[in-house]
Design a protein around this motif. Structure first.
Motif, PDB file in Angstrom:
ATOM      1  N   ARG A  17       0.547  -0.637  -0.287  1.00  0.00           N
ATOM      2  CA  ARG A  17      -0.028   0.377  -0.321  1.00  0.00           C
ATOM      3  C   ARG A  17       0.827   1.661  -0.211  1.00  0.00           C
ATOM      4  O   ARG A  17       0.841   1.904  -0.783  1.00  0.00           O
ATOM      5  N   LEU A  18       2.020   1.314   0.416  1.00  0.00           N
ATOM      6  CA  LEU A  18       3.207   2.516   1.091  1.00  0.00           C
ATOM      7  C   LEU A  18       2.843   2.226  -0.152  1.00  0.00           C
ATOM      8  O   LEU A  18       3.313   3.206  -0.911  1.00  0.00           O
ATOM      9  N   HIS A  19       3.337   1.173  -1.043  1.00  0.00           N
ATOM     10  CA  HIS A  19       4.131   1.921  -2.136  1.00  0.00           C
ATOM     11  C   HIS A  19       3.767   2.180  -3.678  1.00  0.00           C
ATOM     12  O   HIS A  19       4.401   3.005  -4.256  1.00  0.00           O
ATOM     13  N   LYS A  20       2.506   2.136  -3.964  1.00  0.00           N
ATOM     14  CA  LYS A  20       1.380   2.587  -4.337  1.00  0.00           C
ATOM     15  C   LYS A  20       1.451   4.039  -4.041  1.00  0.00           C
ATOM     16  O   LYS A  20       0.673   5.101  -4.842  1.00  0.00           O
ATOM     17  N   GLU A  21       1.039   4.321  -2.617  1.00  0.00           N
ATOM     18  CA  GLU A  21       1.022   5.757  -2.380  1.00  0.00           C
ATOM     19  C   GLU A  21       1.645   6.685  -2.204  1.00  0.00           C
ATOM     20  O   GLU A  21       1.245   7.859  -3.185  1.00  0.00           O
ATOM     21  N   HIS A  22       3.360   6.657  -2.143  1.00  0.00           N
ATOM     22  CA  HIS A  22       3.622   7.485  -2.611  1.00  0.00           C
ATOM     23  C   HIS A  22       4.475   7.485  -3.083  1.00  0.00           C
ATOM     24  O   HIS A  22       5.136   6.614  -3.870  1.00  0.00           O
ATOM     25  N   PRO A  23       5.126   8.865  -4.036  1.00  0.00           N
ATOM     26  CA  PRO A  23       5.260   8.845  -5.428  1.00  0.00           C
ATOM     27  C   PRO A  23       6.879   8.185  -5.512  1.00  0.00           C
ATOM     28  O   PRO A  23       7.041   7.629  -6.892  1.00  0.00           O
ATOM     29  N   GLY A  24       7.187   8.257  -4.784  1.00  0.00           N
ATOM     30  CA  GLY A  24       8.778   7.566  -4.969  1.00  0.00           C
ATOM     31  C   GLY A  24       8.608   6.402  -4.539  1.00  0.00           C
ATOM     32  O   GLY A  24      10.020   5.570  -4.544  1.00  0.00           O
ATOM     33  N   GLY A  25       7.454   5.694  -4.050  1.00  0.00           N
ATOM     34  CA  GLY A  25       7.473   4.131  -3.812  1.00  0.00           C
ATOM     35  C   GLY A  25       8.479   4.257  -2.377  1.00  0.00           C
ATOM     36  O   GLY A  25       8.426   4.552  -1.513  1.00  0.00           O
ATOM     37  N   LEU A  26       8.460   2.889  -1.890  1.00  0.00           N
ATOM     38  CA  LEU A  26       8.954   2.533  -0.551  1.00  0.00           C
ATOM     39  C   LEU A  26      10.509   3.230  -0.566  1.00  0.00           C
ATOM     40  O   LEU A  26      10.611   3.118   0.547  1.00  0.00           O
ATOM     41  N   ALA A  27      11.649   3.260  -1.953  1.00  0.00           N
ATOM     42  CA  ALA A  27      12.999   4.041  -1.756  1.00  0.00           C
ATOM     43  C   ALA A  27      12.980   5.329  -0.804  1.00  0.00           C
ATOM     44  O   ALA A  27      12.880   5.994  -0.679  1.00  0.00           O
ATOM     45  N   GLY A  28      11.540   5.747  -1.888  1.00  0.00           N
ATOM     46  CA  GLY A  28      11.451   7.120  -1.924  1.00  0.00           C
ATOM     47  C   GLY A  28      10.973   7.684  -0.700  1.00  0.00           C
ATOM     48  O   GLY A  28      10.704   8.224  -0.013  1.00  0.00           O
TER      49      GLY A  28
END
Length: 293
Positions: free
Chosen positions: A128-139
């Motif tokens: 869910r976080l990877h889809k919500e944040h623009p840079g993904g999990l790394a960003g």
């Protein structure tokens, strides 16, 4: 998995070797790591790939009170049991799949039901976080340091709580990151483990001043107050971006917590029995045999 990680880091290691110590001269390493190969290949090397960060977080959730090396030595067994750390496939695993992994005595993973369920539930939260944040999990992870660059410590390690930089224990960055992940449903990863994770993936630069992987460290002069101010500004911004408690979506509790709450019976308070004598109830006391004679 180990061979793939070595091949992916070959280019970065060759780049660091080019400006490090010459091959014929002994390299100076950090004493606190212990293993030279792990120090040269992995520890403190900046990682900006979401998949590699996800693998490190999966292994981190299995550590708990165990030694780091006991979990690190089982990474190939975890890769075989959990679809080579495919985030989407792990998130779709059912409880029966986890029970089969738990029932296999020779698969090499840590047979702890809570940790295995946490790995699956954390994969769902990270997806869910990877889809919500623009840079993904790394960003998302790199947004907690100024300019998205590895943060060097400006002073010796200190055991103070909420300090900017510590080797053992948590810091203000790991505390804020742990709270943000906990709000998203991540479990079995606290502030102390996150501090070790930030050092491992290079978000925090923990190499000693004379280490060969940190050649620019001795000549670098940083203003500790300016760095602390930048970090506080980032943490304040990240806290403001977090949804409020009223606006926050209800994140489903991890399976281990939900089952514990479901199976735990409510403790009912015991009522005290009121004992009344036979005389107060209007009954005649029973006569003894000696008085009747």
């Amino acid at each position: 998995l180990a061979e793939a990680q070595r091949s992916s880091r070959t280019g970065r290691r060759a780049q660091m070797t080019s400006h490090g110590a010459p091959p014929g001269r002994a390299r100076r390493r950090c004493d606190m790591v212990g293993d030279d190969d792990y120090h040269d290949d992995i520890w403190g090397t900046p990682v900006r790939d979401s998949q590699e960060l996800f693998v490190a977080l999966c292994l981190l959730s299995q550590q708990g009170a165990l030694n780091f090396w006991s979990v690190w030595s089982k990474r190939d067994a975890y890769a075989k049991a959990f679809h080579n750390f495919d985030m989407a496939r792990i998130a779709r695993m059912s409880d029966k799949c986890l029970d089969r992994i738990l029932a296999a005595p020779t698969n090499g993973v840590i047979h702890h039901r809570g940790k295995l369920r946490a790995l699956r539930d954390n994969a769902r939260a990270f997806e869910r976080l990877h889809k919500e944040h623009p840079g993904g999990l790394a960003g998302f992870l790199w947004s907690y340091v100024p300019d998205g660059r590895p943060l060097c410590r400006t002073a010796t390690s200190t055991p103070r709580k909420r300090a900017l930089w510590t080797i053992d224990g948590g810091s203000c960055i790991s505390d804020a990151l742990a709270k943000a992940l906990r709000r998203r449903g991540v479990s079995h990863i606290g502030s102390t483990l996150l501090q070790a994770f930030l050092l491992q993936v290079g978000i925090l630069n923990g190499h000693a001043p004379g280490c060969w992987k940190n050649p620019e460290r001795p000549g670098r002069t940083t203003n500790s107050s300016a760095v602390m101010g930048a970090v506080r500004a980032i943490l304040s911004q990240r806290a403001a971006e977090e949804p409020s408690r009223a606006m926050r979506k209800k994140v489903p509790a991890p399976a281990c917590v939900a089952r514990r709450l479901k199976l735990t019976p409510l403790v009912q308070p015991r009522r005290k029995r009121r004992r009344t004598s036979q005389v107060s109830r209007g009954e005649r006391p029973a006569s003894t045999g000696s008085r009747g004679l």
